[in-house]
Design an enzyme around this catalytic site. Structure first.
Site, mmCIF file in Angstrom:
data_model
loop_
_atom_site.group_PDB
_atom_site.id
_atom_site.type_symbol
_atom_site.label_atom_id
_atom_site.label_comp_id
_atom_site.label_asym_id
_atom_site.label_seq_id
_atom_site.Cartn_x
_atom_site.Cartn_y
_atom_site.Cartn_z
ATOM 1 N N LYS A 14 0.849 -1.290 -0.062
ATOM 2 C CA LYS A 14 0.059 0.035 0.001
ATOM 3 C C LYS A 14 0.879 1.214 0.127
ATOM 4 O O LYS A 14 0.756 2.208 -0.766
ATOM 5 C CB LYS A 14 -1.033 -0.217 1.290
ATOM 6 C CG LYS A 14 -1.688 -1.102 1.404
ATOM 7 C CD LYS A 14 -2.803 -0.959 2.778
ATOM 8 C CE LYS A 14 -2.126 -1.434 3.816
ATOM 9 N NZ LYS A 14 -1.232 -2.482 4.210
ATOM 10 N N ARG A 128 11.684 -5.287 5.445
ATOM 11 C CA ARG A 128 11.325 -4.016 5.232
ATOM 12 C C ARG A 128 12.402 -3.126 6.056
ATOM 13 O O ARG A 128 12.597 -3.375 7.138
ATOM 14 C CB ARG A 128 10.192 -3.953 5.488
ATOM 15 C CG ARG A 128 9.782 -2.267 5.284
ATOM 16 C CD ARG A 128 8.197 -2.040 5.287
ATOM 17 N NE ARG A 128 7.563 -2.176 6.377
ATOM 18 C CZ ARG A 128 6.456 -2.269 6.494
ATOM 19 N NH1 ARG A 128 5.471 -1.821 5.450
ATOM 20 N NH2 ARG A 128 5.802 -2.661 7.600
ATOM 21 N N ARG A 161 10.739 -0.714 11.417
ATOM 22 C CA ARG A 161 9.495 -0.146 12.220
ATOM 23 C C ARG A 161 9.579 -1.408 13.465
ATOM 24 O O ARG A 161 9.730 -2.543 13.402
ATOM 25 C CB ARG A 161 8.345 -0.571 11.491
ATOM 26 C CG ARG A 161 7.827 0.584 10.876
ATOM 27 C CD ARG A 161 6.533 0.674 9.644
ATOM 28 N NE ARG A 161 5.444 -0.102 10.299
ATOM 29 C CZ ARG A 161 4.340 -0.290 9.564
ATOM 30 N NH1 ARG A 161 4.586 0.475 8.243
ATOM 31 N NH2 ARG A 161 3.501 -0.926 9.958
HETATM 32 P P1 AP5 Z 1 4.759 -1.542 2.096
HETATM 33 O O1 AP5 Z 1 4.608 -0.563 0.739
HETATM 34 O O2 AP5 Z 1 5.571 -0.768 3.005
HETATM 35 O O3 AP5 Z 1 3.543 -2.382 2.717
HETATM 36 P P2 AP5 Z 1 2.105 -1.771 3.187
HETATM 37 O O4 AP5 Z 1 0.885 -2.587 2.531
HETATM 38 O O5 AP5 Z 1 2.159 -0.295 3.356
HETATM 39 O O6 AP5 Z 1 2.220 -2.542 4.700
HETATM 40 P P3 AP5 Z 1 2.415 -1.954 5.865
HETATM 41 O O7 AP5 Z 1 2.989 -2.943 6.943
HETATM 42 O O8 AP5 Z 1 2.592 -0.490 6.139
HETATM 43 O O9 AP5 Z 1 0.792 -2.040 6.424
HETATM 44 P P4 AP5 Z 1 -0.073 -2.108 7.555
HETATM 45 O O10 AP5 Z 1 -1.336 -2.111 7.431
HETATM 46 O O11 AP5 Z 1 0.478 -3.063 8.693
HETATM 47 O O12 AP5 Z 1 0.787 -0.835 8.470
HETATM 48 P P5 AP5 Z 1 0.091 0.605 8.846
HETATM 49 O O13 AP5 Z 1 1.238 1.668 8.854
HETATM 50 O O14 AP5 Z 1 -1.002 0.889 7.995
HETATM 51 O O15 AP5 Z 1 5.782 -2.997 1.224
HETATM 52 C C1 AP5 Z 1 6.204 -3.764 2.326
HETATM 53 C C2 AP5 Z 1 7.345 -4.142 1.745
HETATM 54 O O16 AP5 Z 1 7.317 -4.890 0.568
HETATM 55 C C3 AP5 Z 1 8.534 -3.183 1.624
HETATM 56 O O17 AP5 Z 1 9.847 -3.642 1.963
HETATM 57 C C4 AP5 Z 1 8.510 -2.992 -0.043
HETATM 58 O O18 AP5 Z 1 9.879 -2.815 -0.475
HETATM 59 C C5 AP5 Z 1 8.063 -4.259 -0.567
HETATM 60 N N1 AP5 Z 1 7.264 -4.205 -1.631
HETATM 61 C C6 AP5 Z 1 6.183 -3.546 -1.861
HETATM 62 N N2 AP5 Z 1 5.503 -3.816 -3.334
HETATM 63 C C7 AP5 Z 1 6.451 -4.505 -3.638
HETATM 64 C C8 AP5 Z 1 6.375 -5.332 -5.044
HETATM 65 N N3 AP5 Z 1 5.325 -5.159 -5.931
HETATM 66 N N4 AP5 Z 1 7.297 -6.222 -5.268
HETATM 67 C C9 AP5 Z 1 8.281 -6.499 -4.236
HETATM 68 N N5 AP5 Z 1 8.275 -5.929 -3.290
HETATM 69 C C10 AP5 Z 1 7.201 -4.905 -2.768
HETATM 70 O O19 AP5 Z 1 -0.447 0.338 10.393
HETATM 71 C C11 AP5 Z 1 0.353 0.121 11.334
HETATM 72 C C12 AP5 Z 1 -0.501 0.132 12.597
HETATM 73 O O20 AP5 Z 1 -0.914 1.646 12.575
HETATM 74 C C13 AP5 Z 1 -1.418 -0.814 12.558
HETATM 75 O O21 AP5 Z 1 -1.279 -2.219 12.956
HETATM 76 C C14 AP5 Z 1 -2.271 -0.060 13.697
HETATM 77 O O22 AP5 Z 1 -1.929 -0.242 14.916
HETATM 78 C C15 AP5 Z 1 -2.272 1.248 13.295
HETATM 79 N N6 AP5 Z 1 -3.222 1.639 12.452
HETATM 80 C C16 AP5 Z 1 -3.056 2.216 11.196
HETATM 81 N N7 AP5 Z 1 -4.278 2.386 10.534
HETATM 82 C C17 AP5 Z 1 -5.462 2.452 11.350
HETATM 83 C C18 AP5 Z 1 -6.471 2.454 11.406
HETATM 84 N N8 AP5 Z 1 -7.412 2.530 10.291
HETATM 85 N N9 AP5 Z 1 -7.327 1.702 12.551
HETATM 86 C C19 AP5 Z 1 -6.874 1.345 13.550
HETATM 87 N N10 AP5 Z 1 -5.186 1.402 13.680
HETATM 88 C C20 AP5 Z 1 -4.518 1.658 12.733
HETATM 89 MG MG MG Z 2 2.390 1.129 4.820
#
Ligand code: AP5
Ligand code: MG
Length: 217
Positions: A14, A128, A161
């Site tokens: 994402k 990552r 992270r």
């Molecule tokens: P990356 O693009 O970083 O993946 P991502 O989908 O953004 O994964 P996240 O871990 O950020 O998602 P998440 O939902 O757990 O975290 P968030 O910050 O939203 O890519 C991942 C890896 O893959 C990288 O190394 C990249 O290089 C590689 N990659 C990407 N695309 C690729 C491809 N096509 N081919 C090869 N490699 C690739 O949330 C974190 C925390 O915040 C949650 O756990 C929760 O505690 C809180 N939070 C956030 N939003 C909410 C909400 N709405 N409600 C409640 N709590 C929330």
């Molecule tokens: Mg993310």
């Protein structure tokens, strides 16, 4: 005006796609995860609260999350569109978003679901690294920066992270399956959902998402 949501399990890509899409369409990148991590860095009241949930992989309570999104979407830079990354991820959040987008008169046009199998998600999350300053994601094997441990975009240092460990990832995946995946049906019924294979090359995937947007704009 382009308004979209990026959905998908942790590690689906994402953030990776979001960074590129907001550059192409010149719209703000609203990542609730990034907003919470910023607040944690600043040690604000919100940060202290969010840290209790995020570090172990739990979701921050809906009322807190909905309030920060409501405030963010009301800002001037969202007048010409927005990209939501990681919000909504529960049914109550999706309902709140409907209310907010009605208030600002900018409904969601596209819900982009990026998916990948669990083995690939684990591989991605465990390798990552993210920029401490601008949060651009990298991977130690497959998406290396040009200079080791230095962000290509802003020159900031790369870090791991706090929630990118096996235990927290298992909790995050559990919340995804139980609370977020049911949202796919919610958006399918409203005709907004478009699903993509997140295991593809990132530039191929970016082109697919852009074609969809440009054909339906
Ligand atoms: P990356 O693009 O970083 O993946 P991502 O989908 O953004 O994964 P996240 O871990 O950020 O998602 P998440 O939902 O757990 O975290 P968030 O910050 O939203 O890519 C991942 C890896 O893959 C990288 O190394 C990249 O290089 C590689 N990659 C990407 N695309 C690729 C491809 N096509 N081919 C090869 N490699 C690739 O949330 C974190 C925390 O915040 C949650 O756990 C929760 O505690 C809180 N939070 C956030 N939003 C909410 C909400 N709405 N409600 C409640 N709590 C929330
Ligand atoms: Mg993310």
């Amino acid at each position: 005006m382009i308004t979209m949501i990026l959905m998908g399990p942790p590690g689906a890509g994402k953030g990776t796609q979001a960074k590129r899409l907001v550059n192409k369409y010149d719209i703000p990148h609203i990542s609730t995860g990034d907003m919470f991590r910023e607040a944690i860095k600043e040690r604000s009241e919100l940060g202290i609260l969010a840290k209790r949930y995020i570090d172990d992989g739990h979701l921050v309570p809906d009322d807190v999350t909905n309030a920060i999104v409501r405030e963010r979407l009301a800002k001037d830079d969202c007048q010409h569109g927005y990209l939501l990354d990681g919000f909504p991820r529960t049914i109550p959040q999706a309902m709140a978003l409907e209310g907010i987008t009605k208030e600002i008169n900018r409904p969601v046009q596209f819900v982009i679901n990026i998916d990948a199998d669990e083995k690939e998600l684990i591989r991605r999350i465990s390798g990552r690294r993210v920029c401490k300053v601008c949060s651009t994601p990298y991977h130690i094997d497959t998406m290396k920066p040009k200079v080791e441990n230095v962000c290509d975009v802003c020159g900031g240092p790369l870090i791991q992270r706090a929630d990118d460990n096996e235990e927290a990832l298992r909790v995050r995946l559990g919340h995804y399956y139980e609370q977020t995946r049911p949202l796919l049906d919610f958006y399918k019924k409203s005709g907004l959902l478009h699903s993509f294979d997140g295991t593809q090359d990132l530039n191929v995937l970016l082109k697919q998402i852009m074609s969809l947007v440009e054909e339906n704009e």
